[in-house]
Design a protein around this motif. Sequence first.
Motif, mmCIF file in Angstrom:
data_model
loop_
_atom_site.group_PDB
_atom_site.id
_atom_site.type_symbol
_atom_site.label_atom_id
_atom_site.label_comp_id
_atom_site.label_asym_id
_atom_site.label_seq_id
_atom_site.Cartn_x
_atom_site.Cartn_y
_atom_site.Cartn_z
ATOM 1 N N UNK A 32 44.156 25.650 50.210
ATOM 2 C CA UNK A 32 42.971 26.422 49.810
ATOM 3 C C UNK A 32 42.936 27.753 50.554
ATOM 4 N N UNK A 33 43.309 27.741 51.806
ATOM 5 C CA UNK A 33 43.225 28.956 52.615
ATOM 6 C C UNK A 33 44.414 29.881 52.377
ATOM 7 N N UNK A 34 45.529 29.328 51.899
ATOM 8 C CA UNK A 34 46.627 30.190 51.469
ATOM 9 C C UNK A 34 46.200 30.990 50.237
ATOM 10 N N UNK A 35 45.487 30.331 49.314
ATOM 11 C CA UNK A 35 44.954 31.028 48.135
ATOM 12 C C UNK A 35 43.900 32.051 48.576
ATOM 13 N N UNK A 36 43.034 31.662 49.507
ATOM 14 C CA UNK A 36 42.014 32.583 50.028
ATOM 15 C C UNK A 36 42.668 33.839 50.600
ATOM 16 N N UNK A 37 43.748 33.651 51.374
ATOM 17 C CA UNK A 37 44.456 34.797 51.965
ATOM 18 C C UNK A 37 44.973 35.729 50.879
ATOM 19 N N UNK A 38 45.578 35.172 49.826
ATOM 20 C CA UNK A 38 46.146 36.003 48.764
ATOM 21 C C UNK A 38 45.055 36.740 47.983
ATOM 22 N N UNK A 39 43.976 36.059 47.660
ATOM 23 C CA UNK A 39 42.873 36.688 46.927
ATOM 24 C C UNK A 39 42.209 37.760 47.786
ATOM 25 N N UNK A 40 41.985 37.459 49.061
ATOM 26 C CA UNK A 40 41.364 38.431 49.963
ATOM 27 C C UNK A 40 42.242 39.676 50.124
ATOM 28 N N UNK A 41 43.547 39.502 50.122
ATOM 29 C CA UNK A 41 44.451 40.652 50.235
ATOM 30 C C UNK A 41 44.334 41.571 49.025
ATOM 31 N N UNK A 42 44.278 40.973 47.837
ATOM 32 C CA UNK A 42 44.149 41.778 46.614
ATOM 33 C C UNK A 42 42.807 42.500 46.600
ATOM 34 N N UNK A 43 41.742 41.804 46.956
ATOM 35 C CA UNK A 43 40.415 42.420 46.983
ATOM 36 C C UNK A 43 40.370 43.548 48.015
ATOM 37 N N UNK A 44 41.015 43.356 49.164
ATOM 38 C CA UNK A 44 41.037 44.388 50.201
ATOM 39 C C UNK A 44 41.774 45.639 49.719
ATOM 40 N N UNK A 48 42.088 46.651 46.582
ATOM 41 C CA UNK A 48 41.210 47.296 45.598
ATOM 42 C C UNK A 48 40.074 48.041 46.303
ATOM 43 N N UNK A 49 39.491 47.411 47.318
ATOM 44 C CA UNK A 49 38.416 48.054 48.073
ATOM 45 C C UNK A 49 38.902 49.347 48.722
#
Length: 172
Positions: A112-124, A126-127
């Motif tokens: 779950x946290x590996x997915x969180x890391x990948x999603x957070x990286x993409x969002x970061x 874009x931000x």
Amino acid sequence: CVLAWLQLFALALAVAVGQMPMTWVEWFCGKIQLAGMGGLGVCACAAESMETACWAEQNVLRVAASATTLFLALLVLAVSGCAAGAARLHSVGKFMAIIVLWLVLLFFPNGIFDVFRNVASVIAVCFLVVQSLIIIDMAYTWNEKWFGFAVQAQRDLKLDEYKAWLVLIMAP
């Protein structure tokens, strides 16, 4: 002000659990092992060859996820009309929420946290792109406005004021 302190607290906690991962989870994983659930949550790192690096990364991701969860909950409260209460009430509870969420998230699987890391990286990413565009647009608007002041001063034959505006434009 509390939100800035919450970010600093989450950062400090992430650094602490990342620098000394064995100190934070060794007791927890020992108790889980006694219960016969050794591979549960963050304790699954014990089976990997790079267990210290895995524990450090997973602990930091869990702290980041707990801080993100707290900030999203505060965002929901603010949007729903409880902004004053979300911002001002229960300051200590917000700090405790990060720790409690981190402890609860120790039981969740590492995937779950590996997915969180990948999603957070993409969002970061874009931000950062959007933030850069906003700052560049602001700089262009500021420059156009000040250059307009300089041109107006030149038209009014106020050469000292014209030169001052040009210096101000070039100074930063």
